[in-house]
Design a protein around this motif. Structure first.
Motif, PDB file in Angstrom:
ATOM      1  N   VAL A 190     141.720  -4.942  44.963  1.00  0.00           N
ATOM      2  CA  VAL A 190     141.258  -5.384  46.285  1.00  0.00           C
ATOM      3  C   VAL A 190     140.837  -4.167  47.117  1.00  0.00           C
ATOM      4  CG1 VAL A 190     142.831  -7.347  46.201  1.00  0.00           C
ATOM      5  CG2 VAL A 190     143.534  -5.246  47.398  1.00  0.00           C
ATOM      6  N   PRO A 191     140.061  -4.361  48.186  1.00  0.00           N
ATOM      7  CA  PRO A 191     139.709  -3.244  49.066  1.00  0.00           C
ATOM      8  C   PRO A 191     140.958  -2.610  49.676  1.00  0.00           C
ATOM      9  CG  PRO A 191     138.305  -5.141  49.509  1.00  0.00           C
ATOM     10  CD  PRO A 191     139.381  -5.619  48.586  1.00  0.00           C
ATOM     11  N   ARG A 192     140.990  -1.291  49.643  1.00  0.00           N
ATOM     12  CA  ARG A 192     142.125  -0.546  50.204  1.00  0.00           C
ATOM     13  C   ARG A 192     141.611   0.450  51.244  1.00  0.00           C
ATOM     14  NH1 ARG A 192     142.440  -0.750  44.993  1.00  0.00           N
ATOM     15  NH2 ARG A 192     141.552   1.356  44.840  1.00  0.00           N
ATOM     16  N   LEU A 193     142.426   0.704  52.233  1.00  0.00           N
ATOM     17  CA  LEU A 193     142.083   1.641  53.305  1.00  0.00           C
ATOM     18  C   LEU A 193     142.731   2.982  53.017  1.00  0.00           C
ATOM     19  CD1 LEU A 193     142.639  -0.812  56.293  1.00  0.00           C
ATOM     20  CD2 LEU A 193     140.563  -0.440  54.923  1.00  0.00           C
ATOM     21  N   GLN A 194     141.989   4.045  53.262  1.00  0.00           N
ATOM     22  CA  GLN A 194     142.436   5.388  52.910  1.00  0.00           C
ATOM     23  C   GLN A 194     142.599   6.241  54.172  1.00  0.00           C
ATOM     24  OE1 GLN A 194     142.988   6.226  49.730  1.00  0.00           O
ATOM     25  NE2 GLN A 194     141.865   4.687  48.553  1.00  0.00           N
ATOM     26  N   LEU A 195     143.597   7.129  54.152  1.00  0.00           N
ATOM     27  CA  LEU A 195     143.772   8.125  55.214  1.00  0.00           C
ATOM     28  C   LEU A 195     143.202   9.444  54.721  1.00  0.00           C
ATOM     29  CD1 LEU A 195     145.024   8.576  58.049  1.00  0.00           C
ATOM     30  CD2 LEU A 195     147.044   9.475  56.873  1.00  0.00           C
ATOM     31  N   ALA A 196     142.263   9.997  55.490  1.00  0.00           N
ATOM     32  CA  ALA A 196     141.551  11.189  55.040  1.00  0.00           C
ATOM     33  C   ALA A 196     142.487  12.358  54.770  1.00  0.00           C
ATOM     34  CB  ALA A 196     140.500  11.592  56.083  1.00  0.00           C
ATOM     35  N   THR A 197     143.556  12.489  55.555  1.00  0.00           N
ATOM     36  CA  THR A 197     144.463  13.622  55.373  1.00  0.00           C
ATOM     37  C   THR A 197     145.487  13.396  54.259  1.00  0.00           C
ATOM     38  OG1 THR A 197     145.884  12.721  57.116  1.00  0.00           O
ATOM     39  CG2 THR A 197     144.243  14.381  57.758  1.00  0.00           C
ATOM     40  N   ARG A 198     145.527  12.181  53.698  1.00  0.00           N
ATOM     41  CA  ARG A 198     146.447  11.905  52.583  1.00  0.00           C
ATOM     42  C   ARG A 198     145.680  11.149  51.493  1.00  0.00           C
ATOM     43  NH1 ARG A 198     152.130  10.166  55.518  1.00  0.00           N
ATOM     44  NH2 ARG A 198     151.920  11.544  57.331  1.00  0.00           N
ATOM     45  N   PRO A 199     144.742  11.804  50.868  1.00  0.00           N
ATOM     46  CA  PRO A 199     143.869  11.118  49.912  1.00  0.00           C
ATOM     47  C   PRO A 199     144.591  10.643  48.657  1.00  0.00           C
ATOM     48  CG  PRO A 199     143.507  13.486  49.839  1.00  0.00           C
ATOM     49  CD  PRO A 199     144.397  13.236  51.011  1.00  0.00           C
ATOM     50  N   ASN A 200     145.786  11.169  48.376  1.00  0.00           N
ATOM     51  CA  ASN A 200     146.501  10.803  47.142  1.00  0.00           C
ATOM     52  C   ASN A 200     147.491   9.661  47.335  1.00  0.00           C
ATOM     53  OD1 ASN A 200     145.275  12.879  45.574  1.00  0.00           O
ATOM     54  ND2 ASN A 200     146.674  14.364  46.477  1.00  0.00           N
ATOM     55  N   ARG A 221     137.583   5.234  54.667  1.00  0.00           N
ATOM     56  CA  ARG A 221     138.476   6.320  55.081  1.00  0.00           C
ATOM     57  C   ARG A 221     138.565   6.408  56.596  1.00  0.00           C
ATOM     58  NH1 ARG A 221     140.170   9.472  51.065  1.00  0.00           N
ATOM     59  NH2 ARG A 221     139.139   9.179  49.063  1.00  0.00           N
ATOM     60  N   PHE A 222     139.767   6.697  57.073  1.00  0.00           N
ATOM     61  CA  PHE A 222     140.030   6.879  58.494  1.00  0.00           C
ATOM     62  C   PHE A 222     140.808   8.179  58.687  1.00  0.00           C
ATOM     63  CE2 PHE A 222     139.625   2.364  57.777  1.00  0.00           C
ATOM     64  CZ  PHE A 222     138.845   1.928  58.844  1.00  0.00           C
ATOM     65  N   GLU A 223     140.746   8.704  59.914  1.00  0.00           N
ATOM     66  CA  GLU A 223     141.442   9.957  60.204  1.00  0.00           C
ATOM     67  C   GLU A 223     142.864   9.736  60.691  1.00  0.00           C
ATOM     68  OE1 GLU A 223     139.345  12.529  62.825  1.00  0.00           O
ATOM     69  OE2 GLU A 223     137.879  13.117  61.302  1.00  0.00           O
ATOM     70  N   GLN A 224     143.166   8.556  61.226  1.00  0.00           N
ATOM     71  CA  GLN A 224     144.475   8.338  61.828  1.00  0.00           C
ATOM     72  C   GLN A 224     145.059   6.998  61.383  1.00  0.00           C
ATOM     73  OE1 GLN A 224     144.288   8.752  66.092  1.00  0.00           O
ATOM     74  NE2 GLN A 224     143.032  10.599  65.973  1.00  0.00           N
ATOM     75  N   PHE A 225     146.404   6.946  61.351  1.00  0.00           N
ATOM     76  CA  PHE A 225     147.083   5.717  60.959  1.00  0.00           C
ATOM     77  C   PHE A 225     146.790   4.577  61.930  1.00  0.00           C
ATOM     78  CE2 PHE A 225     150.236   8.272  58.402  1.00  0.00           C
ATOM     79  CZ  PHE A 225     149.937   7.661  57.201  1.00  0.00           C
ATOM     80  N   VAL A 226     146.659   4.892  63.222  1.00  0.00           N
ATOM     81  CA  VAL A 226     146.422   3.817  64.178  1.00  0.00           C
ATOM     82  C   VAL A 226     145.098   3.117  63.892  1.00  0.00           C
ATOM     83  CG1 VAL A 226     145.311   5.302  65.920  1.00  0.00           C
ATOM     84  CG2 VAL A 226     146.513   3.211  66.625  1.00  0.00           C
ATOM     85  N   MET A 227     144.108   3.868  63.396  1.00  0.00           N
ATOM     86  CA  MET A 227     142.821   3.269  63.045  1.00  0.00           C
ATOM     87  C   MET A 227     142.961   2.407  61.799  1.00  0.00           C
ATOM     88  SD  MET A 227     140.586   6.728  63.701  1.00  0.00           S
ATOM     89  CE  MET A 227     138.979   5.994  63.394  1.00  0.00           C
ATOM     90  N   LEU A 240     148.404   1.591  53.285  1.00  0.00           N
ATOM     91  CA  LEU A 240     149.716   2.220  53.142  1.00  0.00           C
ATOM     92  C   LEU A 240     150.011   2.947  54.444  1.00  0.00           C
ATOM     93  CD1 LEU A 240     149.778   3.782  49.553  1.00  0.00           C
ATOM     94  CD2 LEU A 240     151.292   2.000  50.430  1.00  0.00           C
ATOM     95  N   VAL A 241     151.026   2.490  55.156  1.00  0.00           N
ATOM     96  CA  VAL A 241     151.328   3.079  56.460  1.00  0.00           C
ATOM     97  C   VAL A 241     152.835   3.288  56.597  1.00  0.00           C
ATOM     98  CG1 VAL A 241     149.312   2.047  57.589  1.00  0.00           C
ATOM     99  CG2 VAL A 241     151.470   0.792  57.516  1.00  0.00           C
TER     100      VAL A 241
END
Length: 307
Positions: A190-200, A221-227, A240-241
């Protein structure tokens, strides 16, 4: 700084305002001056510099190349001066001021809701809280401390551990039902959301469960968890938050925890500060309070408030 090379601030402000509006009349209205006063200040600045900043074309003013370059260079300086003035004004009425650098989502979701408890302990403190995403040099930045996520390493500073971070898979209920997510392996398709500072992050989660996911690094990809959280709420994908960042969303049902399979990060949150700063009572008090709040976060108990 040579005084002869620093024009009066009122002439710089008049020039910046006139350049932004491309009009002495509109600049005068913003600055609550007459059109003639703004024009005179700009002319004094041009005379001082020996450079024409505007070309006067009938009823219009147009920046020259020199004026455009000067505007670019002084605008940042004026913004810095404004910020510095506002910050020092915040000291009024406070016996002690604490300057903190925080991570944006941590500051919004974890720290800010708890600060009233600190203010009850230290009611005369003033707080200045700014966002910093990367480590900095305490010698050149005006901060007493910072919230850091990662290894307990910060040049020239002590790092007190606060708590580790468990990240959990979440999505909106609509997204879960639409994609028929019933088992952890379903998240690989399924589509997953990624955090740019934690790509792994997603790869680590799949690897921990021995799930094959060739597309683990794919996704918006997003820069912040709130986004990421907002995107997940609006059905864009699974995320993943950190659990404590989305407690309200889970309680309200806007997000659901897909599986009780958290990924415990090896890194942790820390309060970092130069040792000399703890000589300031407000810094020492904040450190003590923050460590107690972090203990309560780890144990699930109410914090023990001093006094």
């Amino acid at each position: 700084m040579k005084r002869a090379f620093v024009p009066p601030a009122d002439t710089l402000i008049a020039f910046e305002c006139a350049a932004r509006h491309e009009s002495f009349t509109r600049a005068a209205k913003e600055l609550h001056l007459t059109q003639g006063a703004v024009s005179k200040q700009v002319r004094h600045l041009e005379d001082r510099l020996g450079v024409e900043l505007f070309r006067r074309v009938r009823q219009r003013i147009i920046l020259t190349d020199a004026g455009r370059l000067y505007l670019h260079d002084i605008r940042g300086a004026l913004e810095d001066l404004t910020a510095a003035t506002r910050q020092v004004m915040s000291y009024a009425g406070s016996q002690d001021v604490l300057n903190l650098a925080v991570l944006p989502t941590f500051g919004t979701r974890w720290l800010a809701p708890r600060l009233s408890r600190f203010m009850r302990i230290y009611p005369h403190a003033g707080l200045n809280i700014s966002v910093r995403l990367q480590p900095f040099d305490f010698e050149t930045e005006p901060f007493d401390g910072a919230i850091h996520h990662g290894d307990p390493v910060w040049a020239g500073a002590i790092a007190d551990p606060l708590f580790p971070e468990d990240v959990i898979p979440v999505s909106s209920p609509v997204f879960r039902d639409r994609h028929g997510i019933e088992a952890p392996a379903d998240l690989a398709r399924v589509p997953r959301l990624q955090l740019a500072t934690r790509p792994n992050a997603w790869k680590q989660w799949f690897d921990a469960l021995e799930i094959s996911a060739a597309t683990a690094f794919q996704g918006v990809r997003f820069e912040q968890f709130v986004m990421i959280s907002e995107a997940a709420i609006h059905h864009l994908g699974a995320a993943l938050v950190p659990r404590f960042f989305v407690e309200d969303e889970l309680a309200s049902g806007r997000l659901v925890q897909l599986f009780d399979l958290p990924l415990t990060q090896s890194s942790a949150y820390h309060f970092v500060y130069p040792e000399t700063r703890t000589l300031r009572p407000v810094v020492s008090a904040f450190r003590t309070w923050l460590i107690e709040e972090a203990r309560a976060e780890r144990t699930g108990e109410d914090p023990l408030l001093p006094g």
